[in-house]
Design an enzyme around this catalytic site. Structure first.
Site, PDB file in Angstrom:
ATOM      1  N   LYS A  67       0.837  -1.207   0.000  1.00  0.00           N
ATOM      2  CA  LYS A  67       0.000   0.000   0.000  1.00  0.00           C
ATOM      3  C   LYS A  67       0.870   1.255   0.000  1.00  0.00           C
ATOM      4  CE  LYS A  67      -4.357  -1.228   2.282  1.00  0.00           C
ATOM      5  NZ  LYS A  67      -5.278  -0.835   3.376  1.00  0.00           N
ATOM      6  N   HIS A 125      -9.011   0.594  -7.378  1.00  0.00           N
ATOM      7  CA  HIS A 125      -9.857   1.285  -6.406  1.00  0.00           C
ATOM      8  C   HIS A 125      -9.069   2.343  -5.638  1.00  0.00           C
ATOM      9  CE1 HIS A 125      -7.758  -2.063  -4.660  1.00  0.00           C
ATOM     10  NE2 HIS A 125      -8.168  -1.834  -3.437  1.00  0.00           N
ATOM     11  N   ARG A 126      -7.859   1.994  -5.237  1.00  0.00           N
ATOM     12  CA  ARG A 126      -7.019   2.935  -4.478  1.00  0.00           C
ATOM     13  C   ARG A 126      -6.594   4.103  -5.361  1.00  0.00           C
ATOM     14  NH1 ARG A 126      -3.917  -0.615  -2.759  1.00  0.00           N
ATOM     15  NH2 ARG A 126      -5.244  -0.928  -0.932  1.00  0.00           N
ATOM     16  N   ASP A 133      -9.097   2.480   4.443  1.00  0.00           N
ATOM     17  CA  ASP A 133      -9.548   1.116   4.671  1.00  0.00           C
ATOM     18  C   ASP A 133     -10.053   0.615   3.329  1.00  0.00           C
ATOM     19  OD1 ASP A 133      -9.801  -1.147   6.242  1.00  0.00           O
ATOM     20  OD2 ASP A 133     -11.910  -0.779   6.661  1.00  0.00           O
ATOM     21  N   PHE A 141      -0.339  -7.392  -4.119  1.00  0.00           N
ATOM     22  CA  PHE A 141      -0.431  -7.995  -2.789  1.00  0.00           C
ATOM     23  C   PHE A 141      -1.889  -8.297  -2.502  1.00  0.00           C
ATOM     24  CE2 PHE A 141      -0.812  -3.442  -2.422  1.00  0.00           C
ATOM     25  CZ  PHE A 141      -1.832  -3.245  -1.512  1.00  0.00           C
TER      26      PHE A 141
END
Length: 207
Positions: A15, A190-191, A72, A162
């Site tokens: 991330k 999405h991120r 999240d 990941f």
């Protein structure tokens, strides 16, 4: 308003790498929890992605007294009633579908459990969800969300990424997210979508 540095509230190396890449154009120094001399643990015990992200952003921001970006995120699978959802990171350990013992790694075990539960199911629709919160202590907060729709593969493929990347095939593609290069993944993930929306809002505030 001027922001010189931001704490990315994650210990997940994958991330963090994606956040650094996405935020580099803002010219803000990016810190991780590993840069902090004192460490606190924030439990992700809320029922929604947004509530978890807000909780992390506020607790880290108030403790370290610097602006924080917290996320999240997770995978929702239609045939499983949108599980694993907020339990995505620890899916192997919850009662839904049985508790699994860790094999090789948590990611490997989560993916194994997911594929076991989807055996012989025709409906393999799924989506990744990301909710990103920016919080500046005693100043303001804002949040954005992003989605990536697709389906669950029959077996893991790819060595990049990941989490559930090796078993998630985005709409319009014939390969899993773990077969994408980072820049290609960030364009559709999405991120990536959530962070780009957040950056647009921050640019307006910083200009």
């Amino acid at each position: 308003m001027k922001i010189e540095k931001v704490l990315i509230a994650t210990t997940n190396k994958g991330k963090l790498k994606e956040f650094r890449k996405l935020f580099q154009e803002l010219g803000i120094q990016i810190l991780s929890l590993d840069n902090m001399t004192e460490r606190i643990k924030v439990e992700e015990d809320r029922k929604t992605f947004l509530e978890n992200a807000i909780k992390k952003a506020k607790e880290y921001g108030d403790f370290y007294k610097i602006p924080v970006v917290a996320e999240d995120a997770g995978l929702e699978v239609e045939a499983l009633g949108n599980y694993p959802g907020v339990y995505s990171a620890r899916f192997y350990s919850i009662d839904f579908g049985g508790v699994y013992q860790i094999e090789k790694s948590i990611d490997y075990t989560n993916n194994k459990k997911l594929l076991d539960l989807l055996k012989n199911k025709d409906n393999r629709k799924a989506r990744f969800v990301s909710v990103v919160v920016f919080y500046s202590p005693e100043d303001f907060g804002l949040w954005t969300e992003g989605y990536c729709y697709g389906k669950i593969a029959e077996k893991p493929e790819g060595e990049k990424g990941f989490g559930y990347d090796p078993v998630f095939i985005p709409e319009g593609y014939q390969k899993t997210m773990a077969q994408f290069d980072l820049e290609e993944k960030n364009r559709i993930s999405h991120r990536g979508k959530a962070v780009r929306k957040l950056m647009e809002k921050l640019k307006d505030l910083l200009s």
